[in-house]
Scaffold this motif. Structure first.
Motif, PDB file in Angstrom:
ATOM      1  N   GLY A  34       0.820  -1.198   0.000  1.00  0.00           N
ATOM      2  CA  GLY A  34       0.000   0.000   0.000  1.00  0.00           C
ATOM      3  C   GLY A  34       0.849   1.241   0.000  1.00  0.00           C
ATOM      4  N   ALA A  35       0.236   2.351   0.428  1.00  0.00           N
ATOM      5  CA  ALA A  35       0.934   3.627   0.419  1.00  0.00           C
ATOM      6  C   ALA A  35       0.283   4.575   1.419  1.00  0.00           C
ATOM      7  CB  ALA A  35       0.905   4.233  -0.981  1.00  0.00           C
ATOM      8  N   TRP A  36       0.976   5.668   1.706  1.00  0.00           N
ATOM      9  CA  TRP A  36       0.469   6.730   2.563  1.00  0.00           C
ATOM     10  C   TRP A  36       0.753   8.070   1.890  1.00  0.00           C
ATOM     11  CZ3 TRP A  36       3.914  10.431   3.917  1.00  0.00           C
ATOM     12  CH2 TRP A  36       5.271  10.101   3.848  1.00  0.00           C
ATOM     13  N   ALA A  37       0.037   9.097   2.325  1.00  0.00           N
ATOM     14  CA  ALA A  37       0.275  10.435   1.792  1.00  0.00           C
ATOM     15  C   ALA A  37      -0.205  11.475   2.797  1.00  0.00           C
ATOM     16  CB  ALA A  37      -0.445  10.623   0.468  1.00  0.00           C
ATOM     17  N   LYS A  38       0.390  12.658   2.700  1.00  0.00           N
ATOM     18  CA  LYS A  38       0.004  13.804   3.510  1.00  0.00           C
ATOM     19  C   LYS A  38      -0.177  14.985   2.568  1.00  0.00           C
ATOM     20  CE  LYS A  38       1.457  16.591   7.452  1.00  0.00           C
ATOM     21  NZ  LYS A  38       2.462  16.793   8.497  1.00  0.00           N
ATOM     22  N   ALA A  39      -1.219  15.802   2.818  1.00  0.00           N
ATOM     23  CA  ALA A  39      -1.510  16.939   1.943  1.00  0.00           C
ATOM     24  C   ALA A  39      -1.697  18.213   2.755  1.00  0.00           C
ATOM     25  CB  ALA A  39      -2.762  16.662   1.121  1.00  0.00           C
ATOM     26  N   LYS A  40      -1.356  19.335   2.136  1.00  0.00           N
ATOM     27  CA  LYS A  40      -1.576  20.655   2.718  1.00  0.00           C
ATOM     28  C   LYS A  40      -2.901  21.188   2.184  1.00  0.00           C
ATOM     29  CE  LYS A  40       0.348  25.271   3.095  1.00  0.00           C
ATOM     30  NZ  LYS A  40       1.349  26.202   2.594  1.00  0.00           N
ATOM     31  N   VAL A  41      -3.801  21.587   3.082  1.00  0.00           N
ATOM     32  CA  VAL A  41      -5.140  22.058   2.727  1.00  0.00           C
ATOM     33  C   VAL A  41      -5.054  23.321   1.865  1.00  0.00           C
ATOM     34  CG1 VAL A  41      -7.273  23.039   3.676  1.00  0.00           C
ATOM     35  CG2 VAL A  41      -6.194  21.058   4.784  1.00  0.00           C
ATOM     36  N   ASP A  42      -5.839  23.350   0.765  1.00  0.00           N
ATOM     37  CA  ASP A  42      -5.945  24.570  -0.031  1.00  0.00           C
ATOM     38  C   ASP A  42      -7.395  25.032  -0.221  1.00  0.00           C
ATOM     39  OD1 ASP A  42      -6.908  22.866  -2.046  1.00  0.00           O
ATOM     40  OD2 ASP A  42      -5.137  23.086  -3.312  1.00  0.00           O
ATOM     41  N   CYS A  43      -8.359  24.283   0.304  1.00  0.00           N
ATOM     42  CA  CYS A  43      -9.755  24.694   0.263  1.00  0.00           C
ATOM     43  C   CYS A  43     -10.550  23.842   1.247  1.00  0.00           C
ATOM     44  CB  CYS A  43     -10.336  24.542  -1.147  1.00  0.00           C
ATOM     45  SG  CYS A  43     -12.029  25.160  -1.304  1.00  0.00           S
ATOM     46  N   LEU A  44     -11.499  24.479   1.932  1.00  0.00           N
ATOM     47  CA  LEU A  44     -12.397  23.765   2.834  1.00  0.00           C
ATOM     48  C   LEU A  44     -13.777  24.396   2.737  1.00  0.00           C
ATOM     49  CD1 LEU A  44     -13.043  21.761   5.174  1.00  0.00           C
ATOM     50  CD2 LEU A  44     -12.368  23.607   6.747  1.00  0.00           C
ATOM     51  N   LEU A  45     -14.756  23.593   2.353  1.00  0.00           N
ATOM     52  CA  LEU A  45     -16.154  24.011   2.320  1.00  0.00           C
ATOM     53  C   LEU A  45     -16.955  23.034   3.153  1.00  0.00           C
ATOM     54  CD1 LEU A  45     -16.749  24.820  -1.439  1.00  0.00           C
ATOM     55  CD2 LEU A  45     -17.030  26.402   0.452  1.00  0.00           C
ATOM     56  N   THR A  46     -17.836  23.557   3.992  1.00  0.00           N
ATOM     57  CA  THR A  46     -18.714  22.686   4.755  1.00  0.00           C
ATOM     58  C   THR A  46     -20.138  23.185   4.615  1.00  0.00           C
ATOM     59  OG1 THR A  46     -18.494  23.916   6.847  1.00  0.00           O
ATOM     60  CG2 THR A  46     -16.887  22.170   6.429  1.00  0.00           C
ATOM     61  N   GLY A  47     -21.071  22.266   4.628  1.00  0.00           N
ATOM     62  CA  GLY A  47     -22.488  22.599   4.591  1.00  0.00           C
ATOM     63  C   GLY A  47     -23.198  21.619   5.497  1.00  0.00           C
ATOM     64  N   GLY A  48     -23.755  22.115   6.590  1.00  0.00           N
ATOM     65  CA  GLY A  48     -24.333  21.198   7.562  1.00  0.00           C
ATOM     66  C   GLY A  48     -23.247  20.295   8.094  1.00  0.00           C
ATOM     67  N   LYS A  49     -23.426  19.014   7.969  1.00  0.00           N
ATOM     68  CA  LYS A  49     -22.462  18.041   8.480  1.00  0.00           C
ATOM     69  C   LYS A  49     -21.621  17.404   7.369  1.00  0.00           C
ATOM     70  CE  LYS A  49     -23.207  18.207  12.882  1.00  0.00           C
ATOM     71  NZ  LYS A  49     -22.108  18.501  13.789  1.00  0.00           N
ATOM     72  N   VAL A  50     -21.584  18.045   6.201  1.00  0.00           N
ATOM     73  CA  VAL A  50     -20.776  17.560   5.083  1.00  0.00           C
ATOM     74  C   VAL A  50     -19.628  18.530   4.840  1.00  0.00           C
ATOM     75  CG1 VAL A  50     -20.756  17.018   2.612  1.00  0.00           C
ATOM     76  CG2 VAL A  50     -22.723  16.380   4.015  1.00  0.00           C
ATOM     77  N   ALA A  51     -18.429  17.986   4.630  1.00  0.00           N
ATOM     78  CA  ALA A  51     -17.250  18.800   4.345  1.00  0.00           C
ATOM     79  C   ALA A  51     -16.569  18.296   3.091  1.00  0.00           C
ATOM     80  CB  ALA A  51     -16.267  18.740   5.507  1.00  0.00           C
ATOM     81  N   ILE A  52     -16.076  19.236   2.306  1.00  0.00           N
ATOM     82  CA  ILE A  52     -15.197  18.906   1.183  1.00  0.00           C
ATOM     83  C   ILE A  52     -13.901  19.653   1.428  1.00  0.00           C
ATOM     84  CG2 ILE A  52     -14.764  19.079  -1.285  1.00  0.00           C
ATOM     85  CD1 ILE A  52     -17.752  18.914  -1.749  1.00  0.00           C
ATOM     86  N   VAL A  53     -12.811  18.908   1.454  1.00  0.00           N
ATOM     87  CA  VAL A  53     -11.495  19.496   1.648  1.00  0.00           C
ATOM     88  C   VAL A  53     -10.610  19.049   0.500  1.00  0.00           C
ATOM     89  CG1 VAL A  53     -10.649  17.593   3.099  1.00  0.00           C
ATOM     90  CG2 VAL A  53      -9.625  19.871   3.318  1.00  0.00           C
ATOM     91  N   SER A  54      -9.776  19.962   0.023  1.00  0.00           N
ATOM     92  CA  SER A  54      -8.793  19.579  -0.980  1.00  0.00           C
ATOM     93  C   SER A  54      -7.433  20.075  -0.537  1.00  0.00           C
ATOM     94  CB  SER A  54      -9.142  20.153  -2.360  1.00  0.00           C
ATOM     95  OG  SER A  54      -9.087  21.563  -2.357  1.00  0.00           O
ATOM     96  N   GLY A  55      -6.410  19.487  -1.132  1.00  0.00           N
ATOM     97  CA  GLY A  55      -5.051  19.885  -0.812  1.00  0.00           C
ATOM     98  C   GLY A  55      -4.065  19.253  -1.759  1.00  0.00           C
ATOM     99  N   VAL A  56      -2.852  19.758  -1.699  1.00  0.00           N
ATOM    100  CA  VAL A  56      -1.769  19.273  -2.547  1.00  0.00           C
ATOM    101  C   VAL A  56      -0.893  18.341  -1.717  1.00  0.00           C
ATOM    102  CG1 VAL A  56       0.241  19.952  -3.894  1.00  0.00           C
ATOM    103  CG2 VAL A  56      -1.854  21.318  -3.996  1.00  0.00           C
ATOM    104  N   ILE A  57      -0.588  17.185  -2.259  1.00  0.00           N
ATOM    105  CA  ILE A  57       0.226  16.186  -1.566  1.00  0.00           C
ATOM    106  C   ILE A  57       1.636  16.741  -1.363  1.00  0.00           C
ATOM    107  CG2 ILE A  57       1.220  13.869  -1.687  1.00  0.00           C
ATOM    108  CD1 ILE A  57      -1.276  13.060  -3.331  1.00  0.00           C
ATOM    109  N   THR A  58       2.068  16.771  -0.106  1.00  0.00           N
ATOM    110  CA  THR A  58       3.389  17.291   0.235  1.00  0.00           C
ATOM    111  C   THR A  58       4.389  16.187   0.529  1.00  0.00           C
ATOM    112  OG1 THR A  58       2.739  17.494   2.559  1.00  0.00           O
ATOM    113  CG2 THR A  58       2.468  19.452   1.157  1.00  0.00           C
ATOM    114  N   ASP A  59       3.886  15.003   0.888  1.00  0.00           N
ATOM    115  CA  ASP A  59       4.777  13.891   1.210  1.00  0.00           C
ATOM    116  C   ASP A  59       4.024  12.585   0.990  1.00  0.00           C
ATOM    117  OD1 ASP A  59       7.149  12.723   1.960  1.00  0.00           O
ATOM    118  OD2 ASP A  59       6.894  13.077   4.108  1.00  0.00           O
ATOM    119  N   SER A  60       4.703  11.592   0.438  1.00  0.00           N
ATOM    120  CA  SER A  60       4.079  10.302   0.161  1.00  0.00           C
ATOM    121  C   SER A  60       5.136   9.284  -0.232  1.00  0.00           C
ATOM    122  CB  SER A  60       3.065  10.443  -0.979  1.00  0.00           C
ATOM    123  OG  SER A  60       2.475   9.193  -1.278  1.00  0.00           O
TER     124      SER A  60
END
Length: 190
Positions: free
Chosen positions: A97-123
């Motif tokens: 398998g594999a692992w990865a870590k990302a730095k957040v570049d956007c966060l939107l939430t509505g009620g109890k739903v969240a969408i987060v995106s980011g660029v992988i900084t380490d993997s």
């Protein structure tokens, strides 16, 4: 960018989140009492957040963990692209398998739903560094769900130019007793 263009962009992004959240997410849009961290405004609620760690359920026994520490400060309420933090995940089965870590570049939430995106900084996945990924979380108490951009567009290495704050429907289930996610709902000022 003019205030009107930024507001239009924020409205379009939030509309997309709310459409994906459905009625369940909007029904839970009440505040949670979380305080802002690092904003300098004691007691002021942060604009949005996604936090927590949990493992996903897979009948084949895959070991999949997702962790989030994503925040939108109160003073940045009108711009989800100013979100900060990190998220990480790993996926292993039978030792591979594999692992990865990302730095957040956007966060939107509505009620109890969240969408987060980011660029992988380490993997340890060759070619993954520098690629953007997006994850969607539905905070359902002890029955949370999760979805990720690579479910529909291919693994992160194959995905080019994924826009900010794009995820997939939260189709995966959190494995009972392995953790929990918390979503602080966003309250745009418009």
């Amino acid at each position: 960018m003019s205030r009107l263009n930024r507001r239009t962009k924020v409205i379009a992004l939030s509309a997309a989140v709310l459409l994906s959240a459905g009625a369940a997410g909007s029904a839970a849009a009440s505040g949670t009492g979380h305080q802002a961290s690092g904003t300098g405004h004691q007691g002021e609620r942060e604009a949005a957040a996604l936090t927590g760690t949990a493992k996903l359920y897979r009948s084949a026994g895959d070991d999949i963990t997702f962790s989030f520490d994503a925040h939108l400060a109160a003073e940045d309420n009108d711009n989800p692209l100013k979100a900060t933090g990190t998220f990480a995940w790993s996926h292993y089965i039978d030792g591979d398998g594999a692992w990865a870590k990302a730095k957040v570049d956007c966060l939107l939430t509505g009620g109890k739903v969240a969408i987060v995106s980011g660029v992988i900084t380490d993997s340890d996945l060759p070619g993954a560094k520098g690629r953007r990924v997006g994850i969607t979380v539905h905070d359902l108490g002890h029955h949370d769900r999760l979805g990720y951009s690579w479910a529909s567009v291919g693994n992160p290495v194959e995905t080019k130019d994924l826009p900010k704050c794009v995820g997939s429907a939260p189709f995966e289930k959190v494995k009972q007793g392995t953790g929990d996610y918390t979503v602080v709902p966003w309250r745009p000022a418009f």
